[in-house]
Design an enzyme around this catalytic site. Structure first.
Site, PDB file in Angstrom:
ATOM      1  N   GLY A 175       0.671  -1.277   0.014  1.00 46.09           N
ATOM      2  CA  GLY A 175       0.000   0.199  -0.030  1.00 46.09           C
ATOM      3  C   GLY A 175       0.890   1.220  -0.052  1.00 46.09           C
ATOM      4  O   GLY A 175       1.188   2.119  -0.990  1.00 46.09           O
ATOM      5  N   ARG A 176       1.376   1.526   1.184  1.00 46.35           N
ATOM      6  CA  ARG A 176       2.126   2.842   1.229  1.00 46.35           C
ATOM      7  C   ARG A 176       3.487   2.882   0.459  1.00 46.35           C
ATOM      8  O   ARG A 176       3.735   3.911  -0.139  1.00 46.35           O
ATOM      9  CB  ARG A 176       2.863   2.631   2.646  1.00 46.35           C
ATOM     10  CG  ARG A 176       3.616   3.727   3.277  1.00 46.35           C
ATOM     11  CD  ARG A 176       4.511   3.595   4.557  1.00 46.35           C
ATOM     12  NE  ARG A 176       3.593   3.097   5.396  1.00 46.35           N
ATOM     13  CZ  ARG A 176       2.855   3.702   6.414  1.00 46.35           C
ATOM     14  NH1 ARG A 176       3.103   4.897   6.486  1.00 46.35           N
ATOM     15  NH2 ARG A 176       2.266   3.298   7.415  1.00 46.35           N
ATOM     16  N   TYR A 231      -2.203   6.857   3.819  1.00 54.25           N
ATOM     17  CA  TYR A 231      -3.056   7.047   4.920  1.00 54.25           C
ATOM     18  C   TYR A 231      -3.068   8.462   5.285  1.00 54.25           C
ATOM     19  O   TYR A 231      -2.739   8.932   6.452  1.00 54.25           O
ATOM     20  CB  TYR A 231      -2.068   6.139   6.145  1.00 54.25           C
ATOM     21  CG  TYR A 231      -1.775   4.622   5.831  1.00 54.25           C
ATOM     22  CD1 TYR A 231      -2.914   3.720   5.670  1.00 54.25           C
ATOM     23  CD2 TYR A 231      -0.642   4.375   4.987  1.00 54.25           C
ATOM     24  CE1 TYR A 231      -2.936   2.558   5.390  1.00 54.25           C
ATOM     25  CE2 TYR A 231      -0.445   2.777   4.652  1.00 54.25           C
ATOM     26  CZ  TYR A 231      -1.598   2.159   5.001  1.00 54.25           C
ATOM     27  OH  TYR A 231      -1.525   0.490   4.466  1.00 54.25           O
ATOM     28  N   CYS A 290      -8.744  23.009  17.302  1.00 54.26           N
ATOM     29  CA  CYS A 290      -8.619  23.271  18.653  1.00 54.26           C
ATOM     30  C   CYS A 290      -8.091  22.248  19.469  1.00 54.26           C
ATOM     31  O   CYS A 290      -8.947  21.368  20.256  1.00 54.26           O
ATOM     32  CB  CYS A 290      -9.958  23.845  19.304  1.00 54.26           C
ATOM     33  SG  CYS A 290      -9.941  25.445  18.640  1.00 54.26           S
TER      34      CYS A 290
HETATM   35  C1  LIG Z   1      -2.629  -2.453   5.644  1.00 58.44           C
HETATM   36  C2  LIG Z   1      -2.428  -3.569   4.948  1.00 58.44           C
HETATM   37  C3  LIG Z   1      -1.405  -3.737   4.197  1.00 58.44           C
HETATM   38  C4  LIG Z   1      -0.393  -2.652   3.371  1.00 58.44           C
HETATM   39  O1  LIG Z   1       0.328  -2.381   4.400  1.00 58.44           O
HETATM   40  P1  LIG Z   1       1.400  -1.127   3.593  1.00 58.44           P
HETATM   41  O2  LIG Z   1       2.090  -0.971   4.853  1.00 58.44           O
HETATM   42  O3  LIG Z   1       0.600   0.018   3.042  1.00 58.44           O
HETATM   43  O4  LIG Z   1       2.099  -1.672   2.542  1.00 58.44           O
HETATM   44  C5  LIG Z   1      -1.655  -5.001   3.354  1.00 58.44           C
HETATM   45  N1  LIG Z   1      -2.128  -5.990   3.797  1.00 58.44           N
HETATM   46  C6  LIG Z   1      -3.029  -5.996   4.804  1.00 58.44           C
HETATM   47  C7  LIG Z   1      -4.001  -7.060   5.225  1.00 58.44           C
HETATM   48  C8  LIG Z   1      -3.248  -4.752   5.478  1.00 58.44           C
HETATM   49  O5  LIG Z   1      -4.167  -4.689   6.573  1.00 58.44           O
END
Ligand SMILES: *Cc1c(COP(=O)(O)O)cnc(C)c1O
Length: 421
Positions: free
Chosen positions: A275-276, A373, A344
């Protein structure tokens, strides 16, 4: 590497000058670079060359439809964690058989929706979930492919709030206790046990915890096969870290080489859920300075972006590099400043103690590495409307999520009928 660079002292997103976007769209806004998304996907995919591998982009990192579509066109499937995310990836055009459904709390409604959509695989995280999924599948006379997520009890060495592979985390089923759960799954109607899944955390900056966990997963596959299960998929999750300007995480190439070594001869389809790594550095948050407030002890730069727009610094103590859009507009010697929003809360700090030339009111600033994120975690706290997301491709740009209007912000509220209007 990304495509946010200075040209003649003006920060651009690919070929688009950011002051132009700020002018037409207003601030704050998120901005994503198509070329950077494509590049990061390609670098990761190339690191897996030679493996029987498939990539499922974890859309919770950034679920904007244009981002999902860009990556789907580059070849990615999708890892989802809710019924809403399945709807998003389908709206973005991801084929159902490229969708993996993860998460510890899938409801029966979500399972039924996913099953009817014809997704590729459910990653099951508990025994009660197994029973529920079996019920849902049986009621439809269907058989679904599952992997069971094991918890290897490995310390990912990352922030505790994004660590998922320890035995005291809610994720997965402890190995080797999970052997009994695989045995149970094999007996339940409506389920075909295909795989082992693992995901030990996010923003990992070392290879060693991955390697430790992957070895446990590989041993699990061998053990389960000797228990009589036909395991032909191994889902290694996501979690590879990105440089936020402080840590220096391993390269995808080194990660890929390690995976090849650890999984050699296993004969499983390998699945990855980054993801990241794909999106973090493909996005920025552009904000404008409202005031510069000097006290005896501190310089506060108060921006129109706040913790409700970008909560990572507040939630995880995360670091985002901050740079001016126009080079050389502010002058003087660098001083430590806190960049804060109008919310705030004392925790509303986007960047703390940053050594920088103090910007002027109305200056544009950029928080880098804000593609993952970030927009997905935004809220309307302090009745602040959600900010827009813009995608750039070459010299073109498009608003891919509109700024929420005040009318929209109010629209879901209602007064009870015992109150006079
Ligand atoms: C969040 C998540 C990912 C992705 O994680 P990254 O750190 O963004 O690569 C992959 N698999 C599962 C099951 C997740 O919950």
């Amino acid at each position: 590497m990304d495509h946010f660079t200075y040209k003649n002292g003006i920060l651009h997103a690919e070929d688009v000058p950011l002051p132009d976007l700020a002018e037409t769209i207003g601030t704050p806004f998120y901005c994503y670079s198509t070329a950077t998304l494509q590049r990061h996907y390609r670098v990761f995919a190339e690191a897996l060359t030679g493996l029987d591998a498939e990539i499922f982009y974890a859309i919770k990192a950034n679920d904007n439809l244009a981002v999902i579509r860009t990556l789907a066109e580059a070849g990615a499937g999708a890892d989802v964690v809710s019924g809403g995310e399945i709807r998003k990836v389908r709206a973005a055009g991801v084929a159902p058989d490229r969708i993996v459904f993860s998460g510890v709390g899938k409801t029966r409604e979500e399972m039924a929706y996913a099953l009817d959509a014809g997704i590729l695989q459910f990653n099951v995280e508990s025994e009660p979930e197994l029973d529920a999924l079996s019920d849902v599948a049986r009621a439809r006379d269907a058989t679904v492919d599952i992997a069971i997520r094991i918890n290897p009890d490995v310390d990912a060495g990352t922030h505790h709030k994004i660590s998922t592979g320890r035995k005291d985390n809610k994720f997965g089923i402890a190995w080797p206790e999970a052997r009994a759960v695989f045995a149970k799954a094999a007996e339940l109607p409506g389920l075909a046990v295909r795989g082992v899944a693992i995901h030990i955390g996010s923003q990992l900056t070392q290879l060693a915890p991955f390697e430790q966990a992957f070895k446990i997963a590989v041993d699990a596959v061998r053990q389960l096969r000797s228990d009589g299960h036909a395991i032909d998929r191994l889902d290694l999750g996501g979690g590879l870290g990105v440089p936020y300007g402080i840590a220096d995480p391993p390269s995808p190439a080194d990660y890929g080489a390690m995976v090849k070594r650890v999984t050699a001869g296993l004969g499983c389809k390998l699945m990855f859920e980054p993801g990241r790594l794909i999106v973090a550095n493909a996005g920025i948050l552009v904000t404008r300075v409202i005031y510069v407030k000097r006290s005896a002890h501190k310089v506060f730069v108060i921006t129109d972006a706040a913790m409700n727009d970008l909560i990572r610094p507040t939630l995880y103590g995360a670091h985002h590099a901050v740079v001016p859009v126009l080079q050389g507009r502010a002058e003087g010697t660098p001083e430590p400043v806190d960049i804060v929003g109008p919310v705030c809360e004392s925790g509303d700090i986007l960047a703390e103690n940053r050594e920088m030339v103090v910007p002027l009111a109305d200056d544009l600033l950029v928080l880098r590495s804000a593609g993952a994120y970030a927009a997905v975690m935004a809220s309307t706290y302090n009745a602040r409307p959600l900010v827009p997301e813009v995608m750039v491709r070459g010299a073109a740009h498009a608003v891919v999520r509109k700024r929420q209007t005040y009318d929209e912000l109010l629209a879901t509220n209602a007064l009870p009928d015992w109150m006079s209007p």
